[in-house]
Design a protein around this motif. Structure first.
Motif, PDB file in Angstrom:
ATOM      1  N   THR A 184       5.833   3.081   1.945  1.00 26.17           N
ATOM      2  CA  THR A 184       4.997   4.086   1.290  1.00 26.17           C
ATOM      3  C   THR A 184       4.759   5.276   2.223  1.00 26.17           C
ATOM      4  N   ASP A 185       4.679   5.018   3.517  1.00 26.89           N
ATOM      5  CA  ASP A 185       4.522   6.118   4.486  1.00 26.89           C
ATOM      6  C   ASP A 185       5.750   7.019   4.481  1.00 26.89           C
ATOM      7  N   ASP A 186       6.951   6.413   4.463  1.00 24.26           N
ATOM      8  CA  ASP A 186       8.188   7.191   4.414  1.00 24.26           C
ATOM      9  C   ASP A 186       8.206   8.083   3.180  1.00 24.26           C
ATOM     10  N   PHE A 187       7.879   7.485   2.033  1.00 22.37           N
ATOM     11  CA  PHE A 187       7.888   8.218   0.771  1.00 22.37           C
ATOM     12  C   PHE A 187       6.863   9.351   0.793  1.00 22.37           C
ATOM     13  N   ALA A 188       5.666   9.058   1.262  1.00 19.14           N
ATOM     14  CA  ALA A 188       4.601  10.065   1.307  1.00 19.14           C
ATOM     15  C   ALA A 188       4.973  11.220   2.229  1.00 19.14           C
ATOM     16  N   ASN A 189       5.521  10.909   3.389  1.00 17.56           N
ATOM     17  CA  ASN A 189       5.913  11.959   4.327  1.00 17.56           C
ATOM     18  C   ASN A 189       7.013  12.843   3.756  1.00 17.56           C
ATOM     19  N   TYR A 190       7.981  12.246   3.096  1.00 20.64           N
ATOM     20  CA  TYR A 190       9.113  13.003   2.560  1.00 20.64           C
ATOM     21  C   TYR A 190       8.697  13.882   1.387  1.00 20.64           C
ATOM     22  N   THR A 191       7.877  13.330   0.483  1.00 23.33           N
ATOM     23  CA  THR A 191       7.526  14.066  -0.730  1.00 23.33           C
ATOM     24  C   THR A 191       6.310  14.971  -0.571  1.00 23.33           C
TER      25      THR A 191
END
Length: 65
Positions: free
Chosen positions: A45-52
């Motif tokens: 979820t951190d990866d997704f949040a950072n990217y988007t």
């Protein structure tokens, strides 16, 4: 303490963004490529949040299964 998932799947991306399943899979693949992850590795979820640019707390709200 309530445990929540940390991995994000195409169905989660669909719920969050309103994109189709295929577009959601492509987005997750772009995130993997951008972060240098291998095919077998998960997107958190951190990866997704950072990217988007979506706040992680908002992403977590959609993962309450």
């Amino acid at each position: 303490m309530k445990l929540t998932r940390v991995c994000i799947y195409p169905k989660d991306v669909q719920r969050i963004t309103g994109k189709s399943e295929k577009a959601s899979r492509r987005l997750l693949q772009k995130i993997k490529d951008n972060m240098g992850k291998e095919q077998h590795q998960f997107i958190t979820t951190d990866d997704f949040a950072n990217y988007t640019g979506i706040q992680n707390s908002l992403v977590q709200e959609y993962l309450n299964d």
